[in-house]
Scaffold this active site. Sequence first.
Site, mmCIF file in Angstrom:
data_model
loop_
_atom_site.group_PDB
_atom_site.id
_atom_site.type_symbol
_atom_site.label_atom_id
_atom_site.label_comp_id
_atom_site.label_asym_id
_atom_site.label_seq_id
_atom_site.Cartn_x
_atom_site.Cartn_y
_atom_site.Cartn_z
ATOM 1 N N HIS A 28 0.823 -1.208 0.000
ATOM 2 C CA HIS A 28 0.000 0.000 0.000
ATOM 3 C C HIS A 28 0.853 1.253 0.000
ATOM 4 O O HIS A 28 0.454 2.278 -0.543
ATOM 5 C CB HIS A 28 -0.966 -0.021 1.182
ATOM 6 N N CYS A 52 -9.839 -3.664 -10.465
ATOM 7 C CA CYS A 52 -9.383 -2.456 -9.759
ATOM 8 C C CYS A 52 -8.057 -2.640 -9.022
ATOM 9 O O CYS A 52 -7.692 -1.804 -8.212
ATOM 10 C CB CYS A 52 -10.463 -1.917 -8.840
HETATM 11 C C1 PEP Z 1 -6.862 -5.260 -4.546
HETATM 12 O O1 PEP Z 1 -6.660 -6.052 -3.631
HETATM 13 O O2 PEP Z 1 -6.543 -5.474 -5.733
HETATM 14 C C2 PEP Z 1 -7.516 -3.966 -4.274
HETATM 15 C C3 PEP Z 1 -7.880 -3.169 -5.246
HETATM 16 O O3 PEP Z 1 -7.691 -3.602 -2.973
HETATM 17 P P1 PEP Z 1 -6.522 -3.045 -2.029
HETATM 18 O O4 PEP Z 1 -5.316 -2.811 -2.894
HETATM 19 O O5 PEP Z 1 -7.061 -1.806 -1.404
HETATM 20 O O6 PEP Z 1 -6.338 -4.167 -1.065
#
Ligand code: PEP
Length: 572
Positions: A195, A507
Amino acid sequence: MARRELRGEGTARGAALGTARIVYPLDFAVVSDPVDRHEVPAELARVDAAIARARAELDEVRRRLRGPLRREIGEFVDAHALILDDAEFAEGIHAGIVERRLNAEAALKAHRDQLVEAFEAIDDPYLRSRGEDIEQVVARVFAALKRGHLEPRRARAASGAIVLVAESVAPDEIEAWQHEGLVALVVTRSSVWSHATILARALRLPMLVAGPEVFDAVRDGDPVLVDADAGLVIADPDSLDLSRLRERQRAQARSARARAKLRTADTRTRDGLAIRLWANAEHEDDIVLARRLGATGIGLYRTEFLYAAHADGGDEETQFRAYRDAVLAMGGRPVTLRTLDVGGDKGNGSMSGTGGAPSALGLRGLRLSLAQPAAFATQIRAMLRASAYGPVRILFPMVTSLEEAARARAIVEACRAELDLAGVRTGEVPIGAMIEVPAAALVSDRLAKAFDFLALGSNDLVQYTLAADRNDVAVAACYDPLHPAVLALITMTLDHARRARRLLTLCGELAADPRATALLVGLGFTDLSMHPNALLEVRERVLGLHAGALRKRVRRLVAAGEARSLLEEAGD
Ligand code: PEP
Ligand code: MG
């Protein structure tokens, strides 16, 4: 000092120049070879000078404190100053140099270990926790020692160009450093999919993962050039490095200007297939950018940002206002609000109310929301209320079973009924599930029927399918979004969504990688959601593709285990 160059792995693109601000790891390594007798006075002087510099820095921090933080942070600063002012602190380090012939760094570390051990033996938990102050003070003195006689280059720092060099960095820390003028990050523990990286990319901050030797090669206050594209950290860059950087920045500005023309372009392939490009958003600025760049809507609003500002995410009114403002800012385009998704690296344990940091396999995502139904209902009510102002969709993260899905939907229905009864207006709100664990992909035929739409989260799907932590650079090579098992789950989900006539948006970060656009369109995705910064580049890529030809080829290549050739073919 002469130019020093180190190699690393670029995780967020770009290049930048700034002044190093080093957050030394608490278990910093030192050389423990004894010093000669004649070197003792010099080592003692180094320690004293470093303590004096650390003390002056604290005064400076205190002076700069403003507003509500003044009192709270001021107390910590004062506590640290007291430690430095205590003659025993310096004497303990001196003893290591004089009696054991340690160099300054090793003596500092030895004294730190002694003090921390003493604190750990204290019964009172509050006093025991003050051992952390010792660690932080020592890290500050260590930074001053490493910097040597040089003062941090204030002129540069004041111009707001900081390259943070640290072991790891949490997303909320990146935000805080940004206010100080952060221009690039060099960390020793992170990966392309963490993240922190996602946020760095979103903020257009070059980021690079380097080996621990970076703490020796770069000193606090050094000018540092980070070239994440070339995988290079250069301390004390020479004039050739600087002119290369300038040339690259000019080239980047030229292509950004060329791409800006695509802001209003229709996103269709050469053979006329419309590809909808949605935006992922982390906070309000992303929404503004998404609208400006012509995003179809917000495909994923990560609501975790609310928890950075309020330990409990804020009350219903605070949350409602944030969601409503996003809906208003998008001017009639759909906003997909994801319910709280606290994960291993998404924040501290206080968010989860579970104590320590929630593990990737623990109580996270929808599981956590279901375990805290009151907080979940607060968030859902705020989302439903925002739907009176424009199209809203609610998305659940980390769905693993139909039972969970049914419980979550029931809570939404109960909240809706409650609001109806109270005469509060709400709009139509489609409810969706994220497909980001293999179990969800495998039952996506049934999830597609149970939900109004689906969103594929490739970031987590890859880590769970391949048992490779998305934040651990040691398994970065195992974290392969094109692994045949991942592609099989993606293909299966696409087929199930199509059969059930449900919208499926991708996404994860894969959607933002222009090298993957051909592969994704070929697989059958028509909806991609990414940080708005990536939108124009992906749009440019879509305009050059022929969907019909790709669809035929891609499935064949995927079946033959040759998907990677498509990725490379797309080039840079
Ligand atoms: C994912 O896991 O691909 C996602 C879009 O959610 P995050 O990156 O917020 O876990
Ligand atoms: Mg996820």
